[in-house]
Design a protein around this motif. Structure first.
Motif, PDB file in Angstrom:
ATOM      1  N   SER B  46      57.990  42.122 132.522  1.00 14.62           N
ATOM      2  CA  SER B  46      58.309  40.621 132.966  1.00 14.62           C
ATOM      3  C   SER B  46      58.294  39.787 131.660  1.00 14.62           C
ATOM      4  CB  SER B  46      57.613  40.152 133.935  1.00 14.62           C
ATOM      5  OG  SER B  46      56.030  40.045 133.583  1.00 14.62           O
ATOM      6  N   SER B  72      62.032  42.747 136.089  1.00 13.11           N
ATOM      7  CA  SER B  72      61.192  42.223 137.335  1.00 13.11           C
ATOM      8  C   SER B  72      61.217  40.719 137.245  1.00 13.11           C
ATOM      9  CB  SER B  72      59.922  42.657 137.409  1.00 13.11           C
ATOM     10  OG  SER B  72      59.156  42.332 136.203  1.00 13.11           O
ATOM     11  N   SER B  73      61.326  39.758 136.281  1.00 12.06           N
ATOM     12  CA  SER B  73      61.355  38.449 136.012  1.00 12.06           C
ATOM     13  C   SER B  73      62.632  38.145 136.682  1.00 12.06           C
ATOM     14  CB  SER B  73      61.117  38.087 134.782  1.00 12.06           C
ATOM     15  OG  SER B  73      59.866  38.149 134.181  1.00 12.06           O
ATOM     16  N   THR B  76      62.588  38.628 140.531  1.00 16.13           N
ATOM     17  CA  THR B  76      61.666  37.393 141.029  1.00 16.13           C
ATOM     18  C   THR B  76      62.615  36.072 141.129  1.00 16.13           C
ATOM     19  OG1 THR B  76      59.792  38.446 140.154  1.00 16.13           O
ATOM     20  CG2 THR B  76      59.639  36.157 140.764  1.00 16.13           C
ATOM     21  N   ILE B 117      53.957  31.892 140.718  1.00 19.62           N
ATOM     22  CA  ILE B 117      54.674  33.157 140.396  1.00 19.62           C
ATOM     23  C   ILE B 117      53.788  33.804 139.124  1.00 19.62           C
ATOM     24  CG2 ILE B 117      56.428  34.437 139.479  1.00 19.62           C
ATOM     25  CD1 ILE B 117      58.361  31.649 140.264  1.00 19.62           C
ATOM     26  N   ILE B 143      53.576  34.878 144.504  1.00 21.42           N
ATOM     27  CA  ILE B 143      54.709  35.899 144.017  1.00 21.42           C
ATOM     28  C   ILE B 143      54.191  36.645 142.688  1.00 21.42           C
ATOM     29  CG2 ILE B 143      57.199  36.340 143.537  1.00 21.42           C
ATOM     30  CD1 ILE B 143      57.004  35.453 146.357  1.00 21.42           C
ATOM     31  N   THR B 145      55.521  39.309 140.032  1.00 19.18           N
ATOM     32  CA  THR B 145      56.735  40.176 139.430  1.00 19.18           C
ATOM     33  C   THR B 145      56.519  41.699 139.746  1.00 19.18           C
ATOM     34  OG1 THR B 145      55.863  40.287 137.223  1.00 19.18           O
ATOM     35  CG2 THR B 145      57.355  38.437 137.502  1.00 19.18           C
ATOM     36  N   ILE B 179      57.477  41.942 143.437  1.00 20.14           N
ATOM     37  CA  ILE B 179      59.102  42.290 143.444  1.00 20.14           C
ATOM     38  C   ILE B 179      59.445  43.470 142.712  1.00 20.14           C
ATOM     39  CG2 ILE B 179      61.119  41.007 142.593  1.00 20.14           C
ATOM     40  CD1 ILE B 179      59.883  39.362 144.830  1.00 20.14           C
TER      41      ILE B 179
END
Lengths: 261, 261
Positions: B46, B72-73, B76, B117, B143, B145, B179
């Motif tokens: 991420s 993954s960022s 997300t 996040i 959340i 990542t 995510i």
């Protein structure tokens, strides 16, 4: 009712909240002193030295010396010293933990450690956590001063040492040995310092999960006081009840009497 | 054997190890290019932006543009944008995460957030973790990542984002929405970007728990390569086998052919 010849007393939520003394805390300890009943303050706080803790109590008018204080850091150092007198320790923690390890003559190292010890550390970094993981993977035993997931502060609930420790346990898959309440390790040490027997010792505290849990786990009687973390509204749903409860410590003063031996 | 019209390809352990390209990685992607088969690099990392990732690949001779990369960022930010287009986000993370949120026009705030996040952050502090806990207690959705507990680095295994996230989940008692791989959220986004259908898409990777797990969870075929995290010696004990496996990607080159549509 049993009379108790020794008292183990929690601090935060029982004697004070943050920097404010709790009503009747001083009167409670004054009565123990006048009845010549031994007492020990027991705290999961790993950051402070016993001298710092007793100084705070004195300023609130609560009779205390450093010898009246057992912190989770001191209990951790004592535990490690017994397990491995020449232990090399990689440490995440603050002054109270470093001082306790020094008192026991244990070496603090950056690598090739026998134990990784995690206590509360407001200056924690990714690098320190990463080194802790590396040492555990290389075989060091993971010890944590206490499993508290939260700490009540003036700014609200903040993450406790149990939450910080989870970084290392989740990443390495190794479960830590926790020392502080509700573990019996710290209660056994408290009893030894008090030279007390379980049947005539009372554990006093506000937090069901740590203070009362410690007493229940160790098999000693408990006095719960609703001046801190666990509210009275939770009482009906507590799975194992404390031996006694009071709304505040003034209600207990008439019961403080030493057994004639 | 099915022929595959779209490839989702892991990076670390599949295309490179740290800063070293893996043998046949470039030949593998060159073949996809010459067969005109769409591909997307999918990484749980991420920290980096897609431009940084594709630059690294290009320097290794692996054909790539930023459009070939889904981190993954990015996944997300995409997920949050769909859930709540005006979301206010409290963020722990590095450039890749901040950049991805900015690309989606999402606001990064210090308080009153809708989402907390957490992505990999080598500069993580107690204060940032404490704020994250406070926001989650105030109702923000947690959340993360990705759930990786470790990251392989030149210095050995280091704690991954899943381990950092545990501080907040353990302290607040709230489970995060993850995510990245092996979650299906990121695979669904990859398929959309590739404009591909599940039956003719292949997921290629070295890590059973993340790469192959993502393919299995999403119901797409998987090609496992033993050049990274999961060693071949683990193959017999894998609970659900990958669709195919190879020791290295050269073995797969003959199978790269586009289905005549």
């Amino acid at each position: 009712m049993t009379t108790y010849n020794a008292y183990i007393i929690d601090l935060d939520g029982t004697m004070y909240r943050g920097n404010e003394p709790i009503a009747y805390a001083a009167a409670f300890v004054d009565t123990l002193v006048s009845e010549q009943i031994p007492y020990l303050f027991l705290t999961n706080n790993s950051s402070k030295t016993p001298a710092q803790v007793s100084h705070k109590l004195q300023q609130m008018g609560i009779p205390s010396t450093a010898e009246h204080v057992l912190t989770s850091s001191m209990a951790t150092a004592d535990y490690i010293k017994r397990e491995h007198p020449q232990a090399r320790c990689y440490v995440i923690g603050e002054e109270g933990l470093h001082e306790a390890l020094k008192q026991e003559g244990l070496a603090v190292v950056e690598e090739n450690s026998d134990f990784v010890i995690i206590g509360m550390d407001h200056s924690i970094t990714y690098d320190s956590l990463s080194k802790a993981c590396r040492e555990v993977r290389h075989g060091a035993q993971l010890i944590s001063t206490n499993a508290d997931t939260t700490i009540p502060t003036d700014r609200g609930m903040e993450p406790g040492n149990g939450a910080l420790t989870s970084v290392v346990s989740v990443s390495t898959g190794k479960q830590p040995t926790f020392i502080g309440k509700p573990e019996t390790i710290i209660i056994d040490q408290a009893l030894k310092r008090l030279d007390a027997e379980k049947p005539n010792t009372l554990m006093v505290g506000d937090n069901y999960d740590t203070d009362i849990g410690a007493g229940i786990n160790a098999g000693i009687d408990t006095l719960m006081v609703f001046t801190g973390v666990t509210p009275f509204s939770c009482y009906p749903s507590l799975p194992v009840k404390p031996s006694y409860y009071v709304q505040n410590l003034s209600e207990w003063l008439p019961h403080i009497k030493k057994t004639a031996l």
